[in-house]
Design an enzyme around this catalytic site. Structure first.
Site, PDB file in Angstrom:
ATOM      1  N   SER A 115      69.102 107.507   7.669  1.00 13.47           N
ATOM      2  CA  SER A 115      69.390 106.330   8.479  1.00 13.47           C
ATOM      3  C   SER A 115      69.098 105.083   7.663  1.00 13.47           C
ATOM      4  O   SER A 115      68.656 105.144   6.521  1.00 13.47           O
ATOM      5  CB  SER A 115      68.559 106.350   9.759  1.00 13.47           C
ATOM      6  OG  SER A 115      67.249 105.933   9.459  1.00 13.47           O
ATOM      7  N   LYS A 116      69.354 103.976   8.306  1.00 14.47           N
ATOM      8  CA  LYS A 116      69.276 102.680   7.649  1.00 14.47           C
ATOM      9  C   LYS A 116      67.913 102.422   6.998  1.00 14.47           C
ATOM     10  O   LYS A 116      67.820 101.799   5.953  1.00 14.47           O
ATOM     11  CB  LYS A 116      69.532 101.631   8.739  1.00 14.47           C
ATOM     12  CG  LYS A 116      69.966 100.310   8.227  1.00 14.47           C
ATOM     13  CD  LYS A 116      70.452  99.463   9.382  1.00 14.47           C
ATOM     14  CE  LYS A 116      70.412  98.002   8.970  1.00 14.47           C
ATOM     15  NZ  LYS A 116      71.193  97.150   9.842  1.00 14.47           N
ATOM     16  N   ARG A 117      66.877 102.920   7.639  1.00 12.07           N
ATOM     17  CA  ARG A 117      65.530 102.600   7.153  1.00 12.07           C
ATOM     18  C   ARG A 117      65.042 103.539   6.058  1.00 12.07           C
ATOM     19  O   ARG A 117      64.011 103.306   5.457  1.00 12.07           O
ATOM     20  CB  ARG A 117      64.545 102.629   8.327  1.00 12.07           C
ATOM     21  CG  ARG A 117      64.571 101.383   9.170  1.00 12.07           C
ATOM     22  CD  ARG A 117      63.881 101.607  10.490  1.00 12.07           C
ATOM     23  NE  ARG A 117      64.536 102.674  11.252  1.00 12.07           N
ATOM     24  CZ  ARG A 117      65.639 102.488  11.976  1.00 12.07           C
ATOM     25  NH1 ARG A 117      66.186 101.307  12.047  1.00 12.07           N
ATOM     26  NH2 ARG A 117      66.197 103.486  12.634  1.00 12.07           N
ATOM     27  N   ASP A 118      65.764 104.613   5.807  1.00 10.74           N
ATOM     28  CA  ASP A 118      65.262 105.582   4.837  1.00 10.74           C
ATOM     29  C   ASP A 118      65.343 105.066   3.410  1.00 10.74           C
ATOM     30  O   ASP A 118      66.190 104.242   3.080  1.00 10.74           O
ATOM     31  CB  ASP A 118      66.030 106.895   4.963  1.00 10.74           C
ATOM     32  CG  ASP A 118      65.635 107.659   6.206  1.00 10.74           C
ATOM     33  OD1 ASP A 118      64.407 107.752   6.453  1.00 10.74           O
ATOM     34  OD2 ASP A 118      66.518 108.119   6.931  1.00 10.74           O
TER      35      ASP A 118
END
Ligand code: GLU
Length: 450
Positions: A222-225
């Site tokens: 996801s975006k935060r990884d």
């Protein structure tokens, strides 16, 4: 019969972020266009005005330019004086309102869509739709129980805004897109899209849904990884050619286990039928390895340029130094660092005199026992002639022999005095580059601390 000319597109929504999966989707589209001699289009899906900013679009454009994935078509840029003057495109959905409007009216006129509480809904066919996906294979989409109650979907909101499914299909149609290559997360939208194409009386394009990119542990990225944003790689000093090579392998394979492959060869061999069906795990180690390989092979001038840039970003201004000194210093770092963001720590000592010593190492090597040894070596270096790597090595070894210690006993404190660290470029070479004056100054400075 002449073969149909391939037209593909990358159609990101500007979210302020270019996901590594999006970059790979762009790459696969671009590769397919280059492989077939077709056209690669960039279409910014920016109908959601609330979320769109010029800055969010720039993130996409800069990312694609950095990767070298130039788009082939589109209106001439209005910015006639900017650095990209003459560049074509991209297309912006926000500037194509009339196309969507016209299509909505056509559907309404033919009874294929209807007004509902101010919005316009599309009459979704009730029978199953078969998707012949070039990667996933044949997928039959039946209506779900929930859809069964009301399978129709909104194509234009009550405020007049066209909805994603409509704009996406209308543009693919208007732009003559032959192959839709996109992330597998859109497979669930594809039946709707096929139904819309048929309502407009045209055959849908071919679809190729590419598997998702997973984290190394198998969870969805996801975006935060870590590593999810392309910007990270740009800022960390990765080489675009290394990242492109790596992304080629994320879901495609040349079938002979090779990993480092020239882009020209990927273009020659790339085909949609070879895209792997299973999800691809992101492998940082492999990316780092490729980065190291490409970095080692860089032509000197490009290596210097990227190095100077990385040092400047860390506040180290190499312009204050003689160009020959800068090049000689950087030559000792080439092949040793993988990512340019490592360079300030690895070779920054060449460009600053206020060395801070690694405290652990200082405790270990700047000892009362070592002080007279280092003093003796300093005096031997003062007389070394010429002041070059072979002479310095011979001098250090001879001094160690006189002192009855192993060379390592001297090597560590000298390195620490010159660089502040215990690891770095070859010691004798780095002293040669620093020169006699700086080397002695640094030894004296260190000797004064313990
Ligand atoms: N704007 C959509 C996205 O960013 C594009 C989907 C497509 O490629 O058709 O996911």
């Amino acid at each position: 019969m002449a073969a149909m000319k391939v037209r593909v597109r990358f159609a990101p929504s500007p979210t302020g972020f270019l996901h590594i999966g999006g970059a790979r989707t762009a790459l696969f589209n671009w590769l397919y266009a280059r492989h077939t001699g077709g056209t690669f289009i960039l279409r910014i899906e920016d109908t959601d005005a609330a979320r769109n900013t010029q800055q969010a679009v720039e993130v996409i454009l800069q990312g694609l330019r950095w990767l070298g994935l130039y788009w082939d078509e589109g209106p001439l840029t209005s910015d006639a004086t900017g650095p990209y003057k003459g560049e074509r495109g991209p297309y912006f959905q926000s500037q194509r309102r009339e196309f969507y409007q016209r299509r909505v009216e056509a559907l309404l006129a033919r009874g294929l869509a209807y007004e509902h509480e101010g919005a316009v809904k599309f009459r979704m066919p009730r029978e199953p739709i078969t998707i012949h996906d070039l990667v996933v294979g044949e997928v039959v989409r039946k209506l779900t129980d929930r859809e069964e109650l009301d399978p129709d979907f909104v194509i234009q909101r009550s405020d007049g805004q066209p909805v994603f499914h409509l704009t996406n299909v209308v543009d693919d149609l208007e732009m003559g897109i032959t192959h839709v290559i996109r992330g597998e997360d859109h497979l669930s939208n594809t039946a709707k899209h096929i139904a819309l194409f048929r309502a407009f009386g045209v055959e849908p394009p071919k679809y190729a849904h590419i598997p998702l990119i997973l984290n190394p542990d198998g969870t969805k990225m996801s975006k935060r990884d870590r590593g999810a944003s392309l910007t990270t790689y740009m800022e960390e000093g990765f080489l675009p050619e290394a990242l492109v090579n790596y992304l080629c392998l994320l879901g495609w394979s040349p079938k002979d286990n090779r990993e480092k492959i020239p882009l020209a060869e990927v273009i020659e061999r790339f085909d949609l039928s070879q895209i792997l069906r299973h999800n691809a795990r992101f492998d940082f180690e492999k990316l780092l390895w490729l980065q190291g390989e490409y970095c080692r092979e860089l032509p000197d001038d490009r290596f210097y340029e990227l190095s100077v840039h990385a040092l400047a970003k860390a506040g180290i201004d190499t312009n204050r130094f003689d160009l020959r000194y800068v090049k000689a210093a950087l030559d000792t770092c080439k092949g040793k660092i993988k990512v340019f963001s490592e360079l300030p720590a690895y070779g920054g000592f060449y460009f600053r005199d206020d060395i801070t010593y690694d405290p652990e190492a200082a405790k270990q090597h700047f000892t009362p026992e070592n002080k007279p040894r280092l003093q003796k070596l300093r005096d031997a270096f003062a007389r070394a002639e010429p002041f070059d790597a072979p002479t310095l090595e011979a001098t250090l070894k001879a001094t160690a022999a006189e002192l009855g210690v192993k060379p390592a006993v001297l090597v560590h404190p000298v390195r620490l005095a010159c660089t502040g660290r215990t690891a770095g470029p070859s010691l004798y070479h780095l002293m040669e580059v620093l020169g006699r004056e700086k080397t002695l100054q640094r030894l004296d400075r260190a000797l004064a601390t313990f």
